[in-house]
Design a protein around this motif. Structure first.
Motif, PDB file in Angstrom:
ATOM      1  N   PHE A 816       0.823  -1.201   0.000  1.00  0.00           N
ATOM      2  CA  PHE A 816       0.000   0.000   0.000  1.00  0.00           C
ATOM      3  C   PHE A 816       0.866   1.263   0.000  1.00  0.00           C
ATOM      4  O   PHE A 816       0.574   2.228  -0.710  1.00  0.00           O
ATOM      5  N   LEU A 819       2.171   1.709  -3.483  1.00  0.00           N
ATOM      6  CA  LEU A 819       1.098   2.064  -4.416  1.00  0.00           C
ATOM      7  C   LEU A 819       0.613   3.493  -4.158  1.00  0.00           C
ATOM      8  O   LEU A 819       0.317   4.237  -5.104  1.00  0.00           O
ATOM      9  N   TRP A 823       0.745   6.354  -6.910  1.00  0.00           N
ATOM     10  CA  TRP A 823      -0.539   6.947  -7.280  1.00  0.00           C
ATOM     11  C   TRP A 823      -0.465   8.478  -7.220  1.00  0.00           C
ATOM     12  O   TRP A 823      -1.008   9.164  -8.091  1.00  0.00           O
ATOM     13  N   ILE A 838       0.773  -3.827 -11.454  1.00  0.00           N
ATOM     14  CA  ILE A 838       0.606  -4.397 -10.119  1.00  0.00           C
ATOM     15  C   ILE A 838       0.657  -5.911 -10.250  1.00  0.00           C
ATOM     16  O   ILE A 838      -0.305  -6.548 -10.703  1.00  0.00           O
ATOM     17  N   CYS A 841      -1.759  -9.222  -7.879  1.00  0.00           N
ATOM     18  CA  CYS A 841      -2.782  -8.307  -7.362  1.00  0.00           C
ATOM     19  C   CYS A 841      -3.651  -8.955  -6.289  1.00  0.00           C
ATOM     20  O   CYS A 841      -4.238  -8.265  -5.450  1.00  0.00           O
ATOM     21  N   LEU A 844      -3.567  -7.874  -2.608  1.00  0.00           N
ATOM     22  CA  LEU A 844      -4.240  -6.679  -2.104  1.00  0.00           C
ATOM     23  C   LEU A 844      -5.750  -6.823  -2.071  1.00  0.00           C
ATOM     24  O   LEU A 844      -6.420  -6.122  -1.317  1.00  0.00           O
ATOM     25  N   VAL A 857      -7.441  -0.131  -4.487  1.00  0.00           N
ATOM     26  CA  VAL A 857      -7.001  -0.713  -5.769  1.00  0.00           C
ATOM     27  C   VAL A 857      -8.111  -0.596  -6.807  1.00  0.00           C
ATOM     28  O   VAL A 857      -7.864  -0.251  -7.967  1.00  0.00           O
ATOM     29  N   PHE A 873      -3.094  -5.205 -14.113  1.00  0.00           N
ATOM     30  CA  PHE A 873      -3.232  -6.063 -12.936  1.00  0.00           C
ATOM     31  C   PHE A 873      -2.923  -7.502 -13.347  1.00  0.00           C
ATOM     32  O   PHE A 873      -3.543  -8.045 -14.256  1.00  0.00           O
ATOM     33  N   TYR A 889     -14.462  -7.226  -5.690  1.00  0.00           N
ATOM     34  CA  TYR A 889     -13.321  -6.417  -6.115  1.00  0.00           C
ATOM     35  C   TYR A 889     -12.642  -7.023  -7.349  1.00  0.00           C
ATOM     36  O   TYR A 889     -12.226  -6.291  -8.258  1.00  0.00           O
ATOM     37  N   ILE A 893     -12.438  -5.078 -10.922  1.00  0.00           N
ATOM     38  CA  ILE A 893     -11.209  -4.805 -11.673  1.00  0.00           C
ATOM     39  C   ILE A 893     -11.322  -5.353 -13.093  1.00  0.00           C
ATOM     40  O   ILE A 893     -10.971  -4.680 -14.070  1.00  0.00           O
TER      41      ILE A 893
END
Length: 974
Positions: A816, A819, A823, A838, A841, A844, A857, A873, A889, A893
């Motif tokens: 994190f 990232l 970011w 990433i 993935c 996370l 994410v 990803f 999630y 994505i």
């Protein structure tokens, strides 16, 4: 999917219901028998008149008349002997070289490849093309009499002298095209032809339901299409000039020597693949104006309006199939360019049309001719046409031959899109499909009449004769066609012409043999157009005009459904000039060059890479990263596992390798509020809306502490929030953004607190002492490197953040931190391309992950497009990837990634991907059997099977295979 939904339909192509009459139990056609009798009599009568013994005369007859008679009975390549002989003598009479002649020795030598001239940056050259064509068309329009007054029976004008002729190139005068105007081809036999280009789809990898829907939509189009229609597929070597020009421009802008080496290596790879196997296909539809009644004075205007309407109708109906009809800015220029590509295959690859126009205009000026009267055929006519060979023709030194699928050469039952077998056959193989709709009423009457004749014949035929089977098939075909016509289908005659092209006669013959083998393996048959190669050449032009003999020899009756099964637009290509090479399409050998930042083609630039362990996921990810860096795209790679696999490529491209671990000297201060460049935002949007940067940072810190302390209570979260504000206040930072500026240096931010400052405040209050004890590990414990100020930067265009040395709760917390840092950097400039990779993935967003981190994410996947970026990803554990909150999630994505790359998967994982990506059973089977280096790319509702390609240099930088690494070690030792 259920088995029923994956059941692929079959379509019927019935035998011709009208066949020539036969004798001897159906063994020979009547024409062949008559010819055999004539030859036998012509030879036998003189022999019997000789003054010889009967035995000798019989022997002579067996040696002369009998072989000739048998030869005539069998014919040549399914063609009667008389027809073949007539074609031979016509060829002898017409064999010639049209255009400039060269000595045979010179003609055998390959012509030196002309250096391609760069296309002009502005539109002046394009306007010149259109202007020259318009002038030529306008002049003809004023000088010629109205076309309505012309008839084919008019007397031919006397031949003009060479000086009076408007043509410099004899081939331009030979071509059957009069002019091109209003996007319409005017032919010399007074017909009007419209040409459109269609973008294909990946039909073969669609599910059975999707294929059925496409065929039904295509049926709807065929029912309202013009009577005569021609589908042309042009296959040639991929033109990589635009792509290589872009790479050269990128090399000029590159300052890093390591990346310049990478760019040079990439160019070698492109040229290597392009010269050996890269092909491209273009799909065209040509239809003819249907003349109704007598010619009128407004025929030309009617033809233009009718064909323009037909083009719009085709675009609307083909859109229902998923195809796009390209709309050129200048239709005349487009039509000339298509004909130039068809007729001058090699030259059009080396010299673009604007340069060709310049050359033609220059030659007219040099010859002292009026450049306003240049015939349009001069712009696309080859220099020579050599018709002196029986089995092929030569077009500017390139060899072409023509093959037909004869009337008897089809399978009776075919699958949807079966023509893709020919469409994807390879380089130098063009396909022309002709469909001619017949009047329904006339065909119903003809069917009934022929059925009665065939029924009467079959009563007299013995069921032991082969003629019985032919008659029975014709009767069945007649009933099938009659039933189809009564069910609102139309009757068509279908013809397929195949053009073979090669650089020499030996290669041409080899390609013909391979094509025969390919079709025989699929129960299809082909015949050559020997002595009719010139007719084949003219028929292959997109003028909907198949020569009469070739038409009769190859026509096959079909209904609308059978004609629709030939749906030809099946070779989808994914090739963007300004993209990065991923590999080669395994189905049609086209290059897969993807520009994910092209917003006109892709809704977002995100990519999801899925594959089992060892499938090549990390290799594919690094290959994409290297090639994006080569283009100058900012690349960030976050590696939570096996970070050492990224080190070699990073160092050899001048990149920045940042290792975040308890033993590393690198540190990213998670509490730092970073100064970001908002100048681009101010230029675009004006003065920014004032928002508290401290509040935004504290929100991000709550995610970090929830990862570090999974069981944090709501009360502790409130106390932590208060402690964070006190920590920043102690440094003079409040919610007023002006307090962030350093009083001594206003261009920089104040010195930021570190975790140790927060630890001291948490330690004071008894309620937060538990939080302080947990944080002590990062302040005074084994992970005290987190308690430092940031000593790395992300200015390098290839940055790897390795957090693989972290474990347990520190892994997700460290991921994190990395990232969050990346970011902030990615959001600075919305006009600059950047990509965040990433890897792994699932760490996370997996089942054991924190929801706040997973939300973070997912937020990146949703909004990075708005900052001009892309997120890639990669994951190998799909079960864990979709585990948290019932896959909320993971699915989020996937849904926010326009492009998906699926490598080899186990059966269980493949079934999960099938339901998410709506793959067919065939695709799932492929995925489970993929070898390393192969994958499925799913984008824009099309799926492509790709063989990923890399150079030796790239492989040495990114390979993770043990054997290849061992070879590298031995090589370095040597």
């Amino acid at each position: 999917m259920s088995k029923n939904s994956e059941h692929h339909d079959t379509y019927i192509i019935p035998p011709n219901f009208i066949e020539g009459s036969t004798l001897f139990g159906g063994m020979f056609k009547i024409r062949n028998v008559i010819e055999a009798g004539v030859l036998a009599a012509a030879v036998g009568v003189p022999v019997f008149s000789l003054d010889l013994s009967l035995t000798v005369r019989i022997i002579i007859l067996c040696l002369t008349a009998l072989p000739l008679a048998l030869f005539a009975l069998m014919g040549i390549a399914g063609e009667p002997l008389s027809s073949y002989i007539i074609a031979f003598f016509k060829w002898l009479k017409n064999r010639r070289v049209v255009g400039k002649t060269e000595p045979k020795e010179e003609r055998k030598k390959p012509k030196p490849k002309k250096e391609k001239q760069p296309a002009p940056e502005n539109e002046s050259m394009l306007s010149e093309i259109a202007g020259v064509i318009r002038k030529q068309s306008a002049k003809k329009k004023h000088t010629e009499e109205p076309r309505a007054a012309e008839t084919p029976k008019q007397k031919k004008p006397h031949r003009r002298s060479k000086a009076d002729s408007p043509f410099l190139n004899p081939v331009a005068e030979y071509l059957p095209i009069e002019k091109i105007a209003n996007g319409i081809i005017y032919t010399k036999d007074h017909r009007y032809i419209k040409l459109i280009e269609v973008v294909p789809i990946n039909f073969l990898l669609r599910s059975a339901r999707e294929q059925r829907s496409i065929i039904y939509s295509f049926i709807s189009y065929l029912k309202i299409s013009p009577v005569k229609i021609q589908f042309k597929v042009l296959t040639k070597r991929a033109d990589l000039n635009k792509h290589t020009e872009i790479v050269h421009r990128e090399m000029e802008a590159e300052t890093d020597p390591n990346c310049r080496v990478l760019q040079e290596d990439y160019l070698k790879l492109i040229n290597q693949i392009g010269s050996r196997e890269a092909t491209t296909r273009r799909f065209f539809v040509a239809f003819e104006y249907e003349q109704v009644g007598r010619r009128s004075s407004n025929e030309e205007a009617d033809a233009i309006a009718s064909l323009q309407t037909a083009a719009r109708t085709a675009a609307n109906y083909l859109k229902q199939c998923g195809n796009e009809v390209l709309t050129p800015e200048n239709e005349d220029e487009f039509t000339v360019d298509v004909l130039y590509n068809i007729l001058c295959r090699q030259e059009s690859s080396d010299i673009p049309l604007p340069q060709r126009v310049q050359d033609v205009v220059s030659s007219y000026i040099a010859a002292g001719k009026d450049t306003d009267a240049i015939p349009c055929t001069e712009f696309f006519a080859p220099q020579t046409l050599d018709f002196t060979h029986a089995k092929y023709i030569c077009v500017d030194g390139q060899y072409r031959s023509y093959l037909l699928i004869p009337s008897y050469g089809y399978k009776s039952q075919v699958a949807a899109g079966w023509l893709s077998l020919l469409v994807n056959a390879g380089d130098g193989i063009d396909i022309d499909l002709f469909l001619t709709r017949q009047p329904k009423e006339r065909m119903v009457n003809k069917l009934g009449q022929q059925l009665r004749i065939n029924r009467s014949k079959i009563r007299e035929a013995s069921d032991t004769n082969s003629d019985f089977d032919d008659l029975d098939g014709a009767i069945r075909s007649g009933y099938f066609l009659k039933e189809g016509l009564s069910n609102n289908e139309d009757f068509y005659y279908m013809n397929i012409l195949i053009t073979m092209t090669a650089d020499n006669a030996e290669d041409l013959e080899w390609r013909e043999c391979e094509m025969r083998k390919l079709l025989i393996s699929q129960d299809l048959n082909i015949v050559s157009c020997s002595f009719r190669e010139e007719q084949g050449f003219l028929s292959s032009l997109p003028l909907t005009n198949l020569e009469k003999h070739l038409y009769e020899r190859s026509k096959r009756n079909v209904l609308t459904s059978g004609a629709a099964s030939c749906y030809p637009f099946t070779a989808y290509e994914l090739s963007d000039d300004n993209g990065i090479l991923l590999g080669v399409n395994k189905y049609n050998n086209s290059l897969v060059i993807v520009d994910i930042f092209n917003s006109a083609a892709y809704k977002n630039a995100n990519i999801a890479i899925m594959g089992t362990s060892g499938a090549g996921k990390t290799f594919t990810l690094q290959l994409m990263a290297l090639r994006m860096r080569r283009k100058g795209t900012q690349v960030f790679i976050i590696a939570p596992l096996k970070g050492h696999e990224f080190l070699r490529a990073c160092r050899n491209t001048g990149g920045e390798f940042i290792q975040i671990s308890p033993a590393s000297k690198n540190c990213i201060n998670v509490m730092e509020i970073r100064k970001t460049d908002r100048s681009v935002d101010e230029l675009l949007d004006g003065a920014p809306i004032e928002k508290s940067e401290l509040a935004a940072k504290i929100q991000q810190l709550h995610i970090f502490f929830s990862l570090l302390i999974p069981d944090i209570t709501h009360e502790e979260r409130q106390l932590l929030d208060e402690a964070l504000i006190k920590t920043y206040n102690a440094k003079g930072i409040t919610h007023d953004n002006d307090t962030l500026k350093d009083p001594d240096n206003p261009d920089r931010y104040r010195e930021m607190p570190i975790l140790g400052d927060l630890y001291d405040i948490l330690l004071i209050a008894p309620e937060t002492k538990r939080l302080a004890n947990i944080l002590n590990r990062l302040v005074h414990g084994s992970a005290s490197t987190f308690n430092q100020r940031t000593n790395v930067n992300l200015d390098n265009k290839y940055t790897v953040l390795d957090i693989s040395e972290l474990s347990g709760d520190l892994l997700t917390a460290g991921m994190f931190v990395a990232l969050d840092y990346v970011w902030d950097k990615a959001k600075q400039n919305r006009t600059v391309e950047k990509t965040i990779f990433i890897d792994e993935c699932w760490a996370l967003i997996g089942g054991s992950a924190n929801r706040l981190a997973a939300n973070f994410v997912l937020e990146i996947a949703k909004i990075i497009r708005g900052y001009g970026g892309s997120a890639v990803f990669a994951t190998q554990d799909l079960n864990d990837f979709f585990a948290l909150d019932d896959g909320k999630y993971g699915k989020g994505i996937i849904n926010n990634c326009k492009t998906k790359i699926v490598l080899n998967l186990e059966d269980e994982e493949a079934q999960r991907v099938q339901s998410i990506l709506h793959l067919s059973e065939a695709e799932v089977m492929e995925i489970t059997h993929f070898e390393r280096g192969n994958g499925l790319i799913s984008t824009n509702n099309n799926n492509i099977t790709v063989e990923f390609r890399c150079s030796d240099l790239e492989k040495s930088l990114i390979t993770t295979d043990r054997r290849e690494l061992q070879e590298l070690v031995e090589q370095k030792k040597r």
